[in-house]
Design a protein around this motif. Structure first.
Motif, mmCIF file in Angstrom:
data_model
loop_
_atom_site.group_PDB
_atom_site.id
_atom_site.type_symbol
_atom_site.label_atom_id
_atom_site.label_comp_id
_atom_site.label_asym_id
_atom_site.label_seq_id
_atom_site.Cartn_x
_atom_site.Cartn_y
_atom_site.Cartn_z
ATOM 1 N N LEU A 1 0.815 -1.215 0.000
ATOM 2 C CA LEU A 1 0.000 0.000 0.000
ATOM 3 C C LEU A 1 0.850 1.266 0.000
ATOM 4 O O LEU A 1 0.454 2.293 -0.556
ATOM 5 C CB LEU A 1 -0.926 0.016 1.225
ATOM 6 C CG LEU A 1 -2.062 -1.004 1.282
ATOM 7 C CD1 LEU A 1 -2.827 -0.859 2.593
ATOM 8 C CD2 LEU A 1 -3.006 -0.841 0.100
ATOM 9 N N ASP A 2 2.032 1.199 0.629
ATOM 10 C CA ASP A 2 2.866 2.385 0.749
ATOM 11 C C ASP A 2 3.414 2.871 -0.588
ATOM 12 O O ASP A 2 3.879 4.003 -0.696
ATOM 13 C CB ASP A 2 4.031 2.120 1.714
ATOM 14 C CG ASP A 2 3.558 1.841 3.127
ATOM 15 O OD1 ASP A 2 2.537 2.437 3.532
ATOM 16 O OD2 ASP A 2 4.190 1.021 3.828
ATOM 17 N N THR A 3 3.391 2.017 -1.605
ATOM 18 C CA THR A 3 3.934 2.412 -2.906
ATOM 19 C C THR A 3 2.887 3.063 -3.810
ATOM 20 O O THR A 3 3.224 3.582 -4.875
ATOM 21 C CB THR A 3 4.499 1.183 -3.646
ATOM 22 O OG1 THR A 3 3.425 0.273 -3.946
ATOM 23 C CG2 THR A 3 5.534 0.464 -2.798
ATOM 24 N N ALA A 4 1.610 3.039 -3.385
ATOM 25 C CA ALA A 4 0.527 3.459 -4.278
ATOM 26 C C ALA A 4 0.676 4.904 -4.739
ATOM 27 O O ALA A 4 0.544 5.206 -5.936
ATOM 28 C CB ALA A 4 -0.822 3.263 -3.577
ATOM 29 N N PHE A 5 0.927 5.824 -3.818
ATOM 30 C CA PHE A 5 0.972 7.236 -4.172
ATOM 31 C C PHE A 5 2.103 7.527 -5.154
ATOM 32 O O PHE A 5 1.915 8.242 -6.148
ATOM 33 C CB PHE A 5 1.134 8.091 -2.918
ATOM 34 C CG PHE A 5 0.718 9.523 -3.104
ATOM 35 C CD1 PHE A 5 -0.584 9.925 -2.865
ATOM 36 C CD2 PHE A 5 1.630 10.477 -3.547
ATOM 37 C CE1 PHE A 5 -0.979 11.247 -3.047
ATOM 38 C CE2 PHE A 5 1.254 11.793 -3.734
ATOM 39 C CZ PHE A 5 -0.048 12.185 -3.487
ATOM 40 N N PHE A 6 3.270 6.965 -4.893
ATOM 41 C CA PHE A 6 4.410 7.222 -5.772
ATOM 42 C C PHE A 6 4.250 6.498 -7.110
ATOM 43 O O PHE A 6 4.803 6.940 -8.122
ATOM 44 C CB PHE A 6 5.707 6.822 -5.075
ATOM 45 C CG PHE A 6 6.028 7.700 -3.900
ATOM 46 C CD1 PHE A 6 6.612 8.942 -4.077
ATOM 47 C CD2 PHE A 6 5.716 7.302 -2.602
ATOM 48 C CE1 PHE A 6 6.895 9.769 -3.000
ATOM 49 C CE2 PHE A 6 5.999 8.111 -1.516
ATOM 50 C CZ PHE A 6 6.586 9.354 -1.715
#
Length: 551
Positions: free
Chosen positions: A427-432
């Motif tokens: 989930l932490d990679t979604a924005f980037f």
């Protein structure tokens, strides 16, 4: 956004307006006397006591346990969380909805004219500065952590099986549940606390403690050990709510560093990030609300506005605009159904535990922190102004942000991008991953990393200030050693929980700490209603109306 002066006066209300109406002189005198706020030396007159030492002792014991036996702590937290969600998960839906009803009622009724302070008090901050602090200092980190991740997750796996994955219907459902988790329910929880604490401190002259606001219900019990237990539970819930945010911030910064510089995202990197952030937000907390917190909030809100406009303009703006209109309409039509939707199967229950139940519990664990912070910056505003500023404006802003970011990601994924795959794996990679599909990805990624750091500092320093206030007998001027203590303990808790089980452990700690706090929120709402009904201004207005009618 313009940097507005801290003490720029609000425009005076027009003659004859409801804000200009004055209560009976006797009522004014009483309210003014009651609203005398603690003086500037209140930190000296309100030294730390048993609440501070017991709270610190509990947190230190927790840190030691997590360090010595992380496996046993992790097992116990997981077991407790499963039991709570299966037996009492529904309460996380009922309490936030009840908070919405209460706020709307208080604003629409005659109580809406009451000021959080004496009858002649006026706001300390301009409206724009006030709204900037509400938005940035409360949930700013969530704009990046979940702005793409939550809509994309629901798009790939529609909640409760309400749509076919990766379709337009799934996109609309994804936005509905994102609005539910980050909209009215969340801000209503914060609003009830902020209104109760603001009324208690600014209008009644009491210390900024949750226990003192419960006096109309619990009576003299709040003066003894019951009151101290309530304040300790408040501190613990607030602390674990913040450690979750700290973990989210560290994860986002780690992924940003990976995207820009190719640095591997490891636990050690996250711990280093947590340590640096702890130093930054503790130092900012020393400057107080009027300086560091206020200016950082304005800067971060400006940065978020620029980033949102960039994504909207360079992304699929037509799709996003259509999705926003359709999603808001469907959300309004299904609002009651969504607000009370409980799980119907084991998979549903697991989904609720990871999303809606967790989100509502997280807001409950944050409610004291946010409430006291809102009370601190809202002196002089009427209840009607407070409700509009806290419930409506932030919800609208978050709806727009989630639609721009989540809608852009979903449309690009439909057109062949791999944002969905990246989100499913981490989930932490979604924005980037979204930024990587747009122009100037390197520049916007660096911009986002800086924004995340400032967002977290603006949020965590507010929280450190509130923890210090709660453990200093409600003083709005806590001493620097107390601020430093809570800054250090917040960072230490985040680090040990990352070791125990990563972000999942942080989320479990926040949810478990919210369980007893839910009862406190219910009692707080009842106490506030009783206080409002006994307010001298309202009593005098009712008496005048009855005399005018010849009753």
């Amino acid at each position: 956004m313009t940097m507005l002066d801290n003490h720029e006066p609000e425009p005076e209300p027009a003659p004859g307006s409801e804000a200009d109406s004055e209560p009976d002189p006797a009522a004014i005198t009483t309210d003014t006397q009651l609203a005398a706020a603690p003086d500037a030396d209140s930190a000296r007159h309100n030294p730390v006591g048993a609440v501070f030492f017991w709270s610190v002792a509990f947190v230190i014991a927790f840190v030691i346990w997590a360090t010595v036996s992380p496996d046993s702590l992790g097992d116990i937290m997981t077991t407790a969380m499963t039991a709570v969600s299966s037996s009492f998960g529904w309460i996380y839906l009922v309490v936030p909805f009840a908070a919405i009803v209460m706020l709307v009622w208080s604003a629409a009724s005659r109580f809406g004219r009451i000021r959080l302070g004496s009858a002649d008090s006026r706001p300390e901050f301009t409206t724009m500065s006030w709204l900037a602090m509400i938005l940035a200092a409360v949930m700013g980190i969530g704009l990046v952590s979940y702005g793409v991740a939550e809509p994309m997750s629901h798009f790939m796996v529609p909640p409760h099986g309400l749509a076919q994955p990766e379709t337009m219907d799934a996109a609309v459902r994804a936005m509905q549940f994102s609005y539910l988790d980050w909209g009215f329910q969340a801000w209503a929880i914060f609003g009830v606390f902020g209104l109760a604490i603001g009324y208690s401190t600014h209008r009644k002259g009491r210390p900024a403690l949750v226990s003192t606001m419960l006096r109309p219900v619990l009576g003299r019990l709040v003066d003894g050990w019951v009151g101290k237990v309530i304040d300790i539970l408040t501190i613990i819930a607030t602390l674990f709510g913040t450690t979750t945010s700290l973990g989210l911030g560290a994860s986002q910064i780690g992924e940003g560093l990976n995207a820009v510089f190719g640095i591997d995202t490891t636990i050690m990197l996250q711990i280093v990030v947590v340590g640096v952030l702890t130093l930054l937000f503790t130092g900012s907390a020393f400057t107080g609300v009027s300086r560091g917190i206020r200016y950082i909030s304005q800067i971060t809100l400006t940065m978020a506005t620029l980033l949102g406009l960039f994504v909207f303009i360079t992304g699929p703006s037509g799709f996003v605009a259509n999705l926003f209109v359709r999603s808001v309409g469907s959300f309004a039509g299904d609002f009651l159904k969504l607000s009370f939707m409980t799980p119907s199967s084991a998979s549903d229950s697991e989904w609720m535990l990871g999303w809606t139940y967790f989100m509502m519990a997280w807001w409950l664990s944050w409610s004291a922190f946010v409430g006291i912070f809102l009370a601190k910056i809202s002196k002089g505003r009427t209840i009607r102004q407070f409700v509009a500023g806290v419930l409506l404006v932030p919800s609208a802003v978050f709806f727009v942000w989630f639609t721009i970011m989540g809608g852009s990601a979903m449309k690009l994924d439909m057109d062949g991008a791999t944002i969905g795959e990246a989100t499913a794996s981490n989930l932490d990679t979604a924005f980037f991953s979204l930024l990587n599909e747009l122009p100037l990805s390197l520049l916007t990624s660096v911009f986002t990393i800086i924004m995340v750091i400032l967002f977290f500092v603006s949020s965590a320093d507010s929280n450190t200030f509130v923890l210090s206030s709660l453990s200093s007998r409600g003083s709005f001027n806590p001493s620097r050693p107390v601020i430093a203590t809570w800054g250090f303990l917040t960072g230490a808790c985040a680090i040990v929980l990352l070791f125990v089980g990563g972000l999942q452990a942080l989320q479990q700690a926040a949810m478990l700490s919210a369980v007893p706090f839910t009862i406190i929120v219910i009692i707080l709402g009842i106490a506030l209603i009783r206080e409002l009904r006994n307010d001298h201004q309202v009593i005098e207005e009712v008496a005048r109306e009855r005399r005018a009618l010849g009753l």
